[in-house]
Enzyme design. Structure first.
Site, PDB file in Angstrom:
ATOM      1  N   GLY A 221       1.581 -36.984 -69.748  1.00  0.00           N
ATOM      2  CA  GLY A 221       1.960 -36.553 -68.441  1.00  0.00           C
ATOM      3  C   GLY A 221       3.011 -37.633 -69.018  1.00  0.00           C
ATOM      4  CD  GLU A 262      -5.065 -35.623 -75.309  1.00  0.00           C
ATOM      5  OE1 GLU A 262      -4.512 -35.209 -74.061  1.00  0.00           O
ATOM      6  OE2 GLU A 262      -6.561 -36.005 -75.783  1.00  0.00           O
ATOM      7  N   PRO A 263       1.197 -35.881 -75.853  1.00  0.00           N
ATOM      8  CG  PRO A 263       3.339 -36.329 -76.516  1.00  0.00           C
ATOM      9  CD  PRO A 263       1.708 -36.726 -76.297  1.00  0.00           C
ATOM     10  N   GLY A 264       2.718 -32.639 -74.041  1.00  0.00           N
ATOM     11  CA  GLY A 264       3.964 -31.671 -73.604  1.00  0.00           C
ATOM     12  C   GLY A 264       4.606 -31.821 -73.720  1.00  0.00           C
ATOM     13  CB  CYS A 331       9.160  -7.063 -54.491  1.00  0.00           C
ATOM     14  SG  CYS A 331       8.735  -6.613 -52.590  1.00  0.00           S
ATOM     15  CD  GLU A 332       5.160 -11.999 -53.671  1.00  0.00           C
ATOM     16  OE1 GLU A 332       4.817 -12.763 -53.024  1.00  0.00           O
ATOM     17  OE2 GLU A 332       4.082 -10.832 -54.396  1.00  0.00           O
ATOM     18  CE1 TYR A 359       2.288 -26.980 -69.210  1.00  0.00           C
ATOM     19  CE2 TYR A 359       3.387 -28.290 -69.295  1.00  0.00           C
ATOM     20  CZ  TYR A 359       2.262 -28.149 -70.007  1.00  0.00           C
ATOM     21  OH  TYR A 359       2.042 -29.467 -69.970  1.00  0.00           O
TER      22      TYR A 359
END
Length: 403
Positions: A221, A262-264, A331-332, A359
């Site tokens: 995080g 645990e870095p992503g 179409c949003e 992500y």
């Protein structure tokens, strides 16, 4: 500092088309080196939280630079093994999963963290002291850049509440469990180093209850700067404080503990560039829309939790600055940026989104029956296609026509 130039990105867009995700391998290496240097005085181990980006080539590069891997599903475990990562270097932290996944993880020989009393009891009944196990705890700490990415607060689904310590200890005694790891992950986008030290304080208090405890997993995080004015987590300061903490806890209990992280996003966010093309310009009142050839089906972060991505017009960098609403073709309502200053945008220009490695593609979909984009890896100055763009057949690949 490893970056890709406008000319390199334009060349890749010309060769592979847009939209396209581009990853720079040397940036991942650079970020990992920062972590290794920061924790050089500590007994620390780094696991890449691969849910951020699981392309098999990224996993192979992670393995090549000596980094371990943290998995959030059994399929990620199998991908990591497929990439050549040794089971001893893989951590599986479960979250509300069927016990069969834990059984599979044990069969693969990877480290396992369990996040519910129910699965912990099932584990005890089946394995007893025959296989070491970690416990994911929920510390009731609010942390992170957005409620949707905060995982340690009292209403979070993650982990076993620290208030249920007696139940954990009861299961440990009943089944002679070898609980060798305590895990706490409080959220994402954590800038304040003291959040991690609050976790350290909890570990210090809990350690005497677990005679087999060796690993203190502080999660990940780390804050990544998305705006030029932002500062990320002070990794060097964190490394210094963790080193001091380890000296303290080792001396207090006569053991040699190891901290895990645990870095992503920290490892892959800045390696990624998302290159798009401008389809249309449209004036509506005082707003000028720059409609691009993507949407939240490719990059959902701005719509999902108001994430900011720096955007540049790499086709017309000398254009006069103007303000645009950058919107997608779904179409949003898929607005990437309102009132964003960009060099004058023309139809056909290339807009690049920075910090797109984490992500981005990973949370993509085929919504509106649109194709997922290509993925390209740049390593040693050479670009390689590592994920082809969808074709029409891909939309039908898993469908079964019965009518």
């Amino acid at each position: 500092m490893s970056t890709l130039s406008h000319s390199e990105l334009k060349q890749i867009a010309g060769e592979y088309g847009t939209p396209v995700y581009v990853y720079h391998a040397e940036k991942i290496t650079e970020q990992y080196a920062k972590l290794k240097n920061a924790f050089s005085r500590s007994n620390a181990r780094i696991f890449y939280a691969c849910k951020a980006l699981t392309n098999i080539n990224i996993l192979k590069h992670i393995n090549a630079i000596g980094c371990n891997v943290d998995c959030s599903s059994i399929n990620e475990v199998h991908l990591a093994i497929r990439a050549g990562i040794e089971p001893a270097n893989i951590l599986y932290t479960s979250n509300g999963i069927a016990f069969a996944e834990i059984e599979d993880a044990v069969a693969q020989g990877v480290a396992v963290n369990i996040d519910s009393l129910s699965n912990l009891e099932k584990f005890g009944r089946k394995y007893g002291s025959g296989y070491p196990v970690g416990i994911r705890l929920r510390p009731n700490i609010m942390a992170g850049g957005h409620l949707k990415i905060s995982t340690g607060h009292e209403k979070s689904k993650f982990g076993i509440s620290i208030e249920q310590l007696d139940a954990i200890l009861s299961l440990q005694k009943q089944y002679d469990l070898r609980i060798n790891c305590l895990h706490i992950h409080t959220g994402s986008e954590i800038k304040d180093v003291e959040v991690f030290m609050k976790v350290a304080d909890i570990f210090f208090e809990l350690a005497p209850h677990f005679p087999h405890l060796s690993y203190l997993d502080m999660g990940g995080g780390f804050k990544v700067p998305y705006k030029e004015s932002e500062q990320g987590t002070d990794i060097d300061l964190l490394g210094e404080k963790v080193g001091e903490f380890l000296e303290k806890i080792n001396a207090a209990y006569g053991r040699d503990f190891q901290t895990w992280f645990e870095p992503g996003k920290f490892l892959v966010s800045e390696c990624g560039y998302f290159v798009t093309s401008v389809n249309v310009l449209k004036q509506s009142g005082h707003t000028e829309f720059a409609g691009i050839n993507t949407g939240f089906n490719h990059l959902i972060r701005p719509m999902f939790y108001e994430a900011y991505h720096r955007i540049e017009n790499i086709s017309h960098p000398e254009g006069a600055p103007k303000h645009y609403a950058v919107t997608g073709n779904i179409c949003e309502t898929d607005t990437f940026a309102w009132d964003r200053e960009l060099n004058e945008v023309r139809e056909g220009d290339l807009l690049v989104f920075y910090n797109a490695g984490a992500y981005g593609f990973e949370m993509g979909s085929n919504y509106n029956s649109r194709y997922k984009p290509a993925q390209v890896l740049v390593i040693n100055g050479q670009s390689h296609l590592i994920g082809r763009r969808d074709a029409f057949e891909d939309l039908l690949r898993n469908q079964v026509e019965v009518l």
